[in-house]
Design a protein around this motif. Structure first.
Motif, PDB file in Angstrom:
ATOM      1  N   ILE A  98      -4.191   8.024  -5.940  1.00 15.85           N
ATOM      2  CA  ILE A  98      -4.582   7.924  -5.281  1.00 15.85           C
ATOM      3  C   ILE A  98      -3.999   7.660  -3.828  1.00 15.85           C
ATOM      4  O   ILE A  98      -2.905   6.580  -3.973  1.00 15.85           O
ATOM      5  CB  ILE A  98      -5.968   6.722  -4.294  1.00 15.85           C
ATOM      6  CG1 ILE A  98      -7.012   7.442  -5.773  1.00 15.85           C
ATOM      7  CG2 ILE A  98      -6.582   6.679  -3.011  1.00 15.85           C
ATOM      8  CD1 ILE A  98      -7.941   6.308  -5.538  1.00 15.85           C
ATOM      9  N   ASN A  99      -3.527   8.756  -2.841  1.00 13.21           N
ATOM     10  CA  ASN A  99      -2.688   7.940  -2.069  1.00 13.21           C
ATOM     11  C   ASN A  99      -3.409   6.984  -0.488  1.00 13.21           C
ATOM     12  O   ASN A  99      -4.207   7.093   0.632  1.00 13.21           O
ATOM     13  CB  ASN A  99      -2.173   9.106  -0.906  1.00 13.21           C
ATOM     14  CG  ASN A  99      -1.267   8.909   0.490  1.00 13.21           C
ATOM     15  OD1 ASN A  99      -1.039   8.241   0.540  1.00 13.21           O
ATOM     16  ND2 ASN A  99      -0.452  10.176  -0.265  1.00 13.21           N
ATOM     17  N   ILE A 100      -2.990   5.997  -0.792  1.00  8.80           N
ATOM     18  CA  ILE A 100      -3.183   4.451  -0.300  1.00  8.80           C
ATOM     19  C   ILE A 100      -2.283   4.242   0.838  1.00  8.80           C
ATOM     20  O   ILE A 100      -0.714   4.221   0.983  1.00  8.80           O
ATOM     21  CB  ILE A 100      -2.886   3.667  -0.876  1.00  8.80           C
ATOM     22  CG1 ILE A 100      -4.037   3.251  -1.773  1.00  8.80           C
ATOM     23  CG2 ILE A 100      -4.148   2.262  -0.010  1.00  8.80           C
ATOM     24  CD1 ILE A 100      -4.168   2.491  -3.473  1.00  8.80           C
ATOM     25  N   GLN A 101      -2.693   4.339   2.368  1.00 13.27           N
ATOM     26  CA  GLN A 101      -1.580   4.588   3.240  1.00 13.27           C
ATOM     27  C   GLN A 101      -1.662   2.803   3.593  1.00 13.27           C
ATOM     28  O   GLN A 101      -2.427   2.042   3.338  1.00 13.27           O
ATOM     29  CB  GLN A 101      -3.052   4.814   4.941  1.00 13.27           C
ATOM     30  CG  GLN A 101      -2.941   5.937   5.183  1.00 13.27           C
ATOM     31  CD  GLN A 101      -1.654   6.706   4.847  1.00 13.27           C
ATOM     32  OE1 GLN A 101      -1.044   7.174   5.067  1.00 13.27           O
ATOM     33  NE2 GLN A 101      -2.731   8.290   3.983  1.00 13.27           N
ATOM     34  N   GLY A 102      -0.176   3.116   3.931  1.00 16.01           N
ATOM     35  CA  GLY A 102       0.702   1.838   3.857  1.00 16.01           C
ATOM     36  C   GLY A 102       0.388   0.276   5.473  1.00 16.01           C
ATOM     37  O   GLY A 102       1.239   0.017   5.393  1.00 16.01           O
ATOM     38  N   ASP A 103      -0.159   1.614   5.874  1.00 16.71           N
ATOM     39  CA  ASP A 103      -0.085   0.624   7.837  1.00 16.71           C
ATOM     40  C   ASP A 103      -2.151  -0.114   7.231  1.00 16.71           C
ATOM     41  O   ASP A 103      -2.170  -0.091   8.954  1.00 16.71           O
ATOM     42  CB  ASP A 103       0.582   1.763   8.402  1.00 16.71           C
ATOM     43  CG  ASP A 103      -0.178   2.421   8.819  1.00 16.71           C
ATOM     44  OD1 ASP A 103      -0.821   2.629   7.786  1.00 16.71           O
ATOM     45  OD2 ASP A 103       0.052   4.012   9.325  1.00 16.71           O
ATOM     46  N   GLU A 104      -2.618  -0.020   6.332  1.00 15.48           N
ATOM     47  CA  GLU A 104      -3.898  -0.561   6.624  1.00 15.48           C
ATOM     48  C   GLU A 104      -4.150  -1.907   6.020  1.00 15.48           C
ATOM     49  O   GLU A 104      -4.640  -1.807   4.625  1.00 15.48           O
ATOM     50  CB  GLU A 104      -4.685   0.977   6.573  1.00 15.48           C
ATOM     51  CG  GLU A 104      -4.842   2.458   6.668  1.00 15.48           C
ATOM     52  CD  GLU A 104      -5.735   1.935   8.098  1.00 15.48           C
ATOM     53  OE1 GLU A 104      -6.844   1.334   7.523  1.00 15.48           O
ATOM     54  OE2 GLU A 104      -5.183   3.294   8.491  1.00 15.48           O
ATOM     55  N   PRO A 105      -3.798  -2.518   6.451  1.00 14.71           N
ATOM     56  CA  PRO A 105      -3.475  -3.814   6.337  1.00 14.71           C
ATOM     57  C   PRO A 105      -5.247  -4.373   6.077  1.00 14.71           C
ATOM     58  O   PRO A 105      -6.011  -5.382   5.445  1.00 14.71           O
ATOM     59  CB  PRO A 105      -2.615  -4.717   6.851  1.00 14.71           C
ATOM     60  CG  PRO A 105      -2.820  -4.042   8.438  1.00 14.71           C
ATOM     61  CD  PRO A 105      -3.023  -2.686   7.993  1.00 14.71           C
TER      62      PRO A 105
END
Length: 246
Positions: A98-105
């Motif tokens: 799963i590619n989890i976006q790093g700019d979604e805190p």
């Protein structure tokens, strides 16, 4: 149970916000908020960070995450994710990624669980959407729209409003949420494909999958989370206020 790995790509360079993975949010770097929320998803075997920068690498190790260095010249986050997985000693044992976006805190772990459920059901590629309620967002090209088949497979993604309202609107307008799940074997194939006409025209990488005649399963998320991607310092301030409120 299949082995599903969460990977957070975290690149230093950004035209609007360089170094944003380490932007401080209430005493923690943004990438740590994303990592900690991803770790709440019980369906993931593990979560790792894929980066191109020593500062991000060291920060990740400081808060206990496994981080892997990848070249800065990689063309996109999907390629960075695949390379990081390939570098793992047990890569051959991984079934899905799963590619989890790093700019979604403000990531809701429920969203990861929804993607995992479809991967376990055998889908090659899975992503999410939700209904757009604010009509002002229909014309915003930064909000990607998706139209679905009756079985919730993507028919098309666009920065334009789809479907076009020639007649009275009877179909919802859905916003694409940029979290992707892939069977690992499919991911390895996907990253070898060159850009296609539609993917270049819309600047939407996922259109390559449709242009190669593969399906993308789209889950209409049940999450009610405030989903704000941090692209600018102004976005960061908005996220800080939400996190403080909770």
């Amino acid at each position: 149970m299949i082995k599903i790995l969460g990977v957070i790509p975290a690149r230093w360079s950004s035209s609007r916000f360089p170094g944003k993975p380490l932007a401080d949010i209430n005493g923690k770097p943004m990438i740590q908020h994303v990592y900690e929320r991803a770790k709440m998803a019980k369906s993931l075997t593990d979560v790792i960070i894929a980066t191109d920068n020593e500062k991000i690498l060291n920060a990740a190790k400081n808060f206990g995450a496994e981080a892997i260095m990848t070249p800065s010249e990689l063309p996109n986050g999907t390629t960075r994710v695949e390379m990081a997985v390939r570098k793992l000693n047990d890569a051959e044992n991984i079934d899905a990624v799963i590619n989890i976006q790093g700019d979604e805190p403000l990531l809701d772990p429920l969203m990861i669980e929804e993607v995992c459920e479809e991967l376990r059901a055998g889908e090659n590629c899975v992503t999410l959407c939700n209904e757009i309620k604010n009509e002002q967002e229909f014309s915003n090209p930064n909000i990607v729209k998706v139209v679905l088949s009756q079985n919730n497979y993507a028919l098309y993604f666009s920065r334009s409003i789809i479907p076009y309202e020639r007649n009275k609107r009877i179909s919802p307008v859905y916003q694409h949420i940029g979290i992707y799940g892939y069977k690992y074997e499919f991911l390895k194939k996907y990253i070898t494909w060159p850009d296609t006409n539609l993917s270049q025209t819309e600047s939407l990488e996922q259109l390559k999958i449709l242009e190669h005649d593969y399906k993308i399963k789209v889950v209409i998320t049940k999450s009610k989370s405030h989903s704000i991607g941090v692209d600018t310092p102004e976005d960061l301030e908005a996220v800080k206020k939400i996190i403080i409120a909770f």
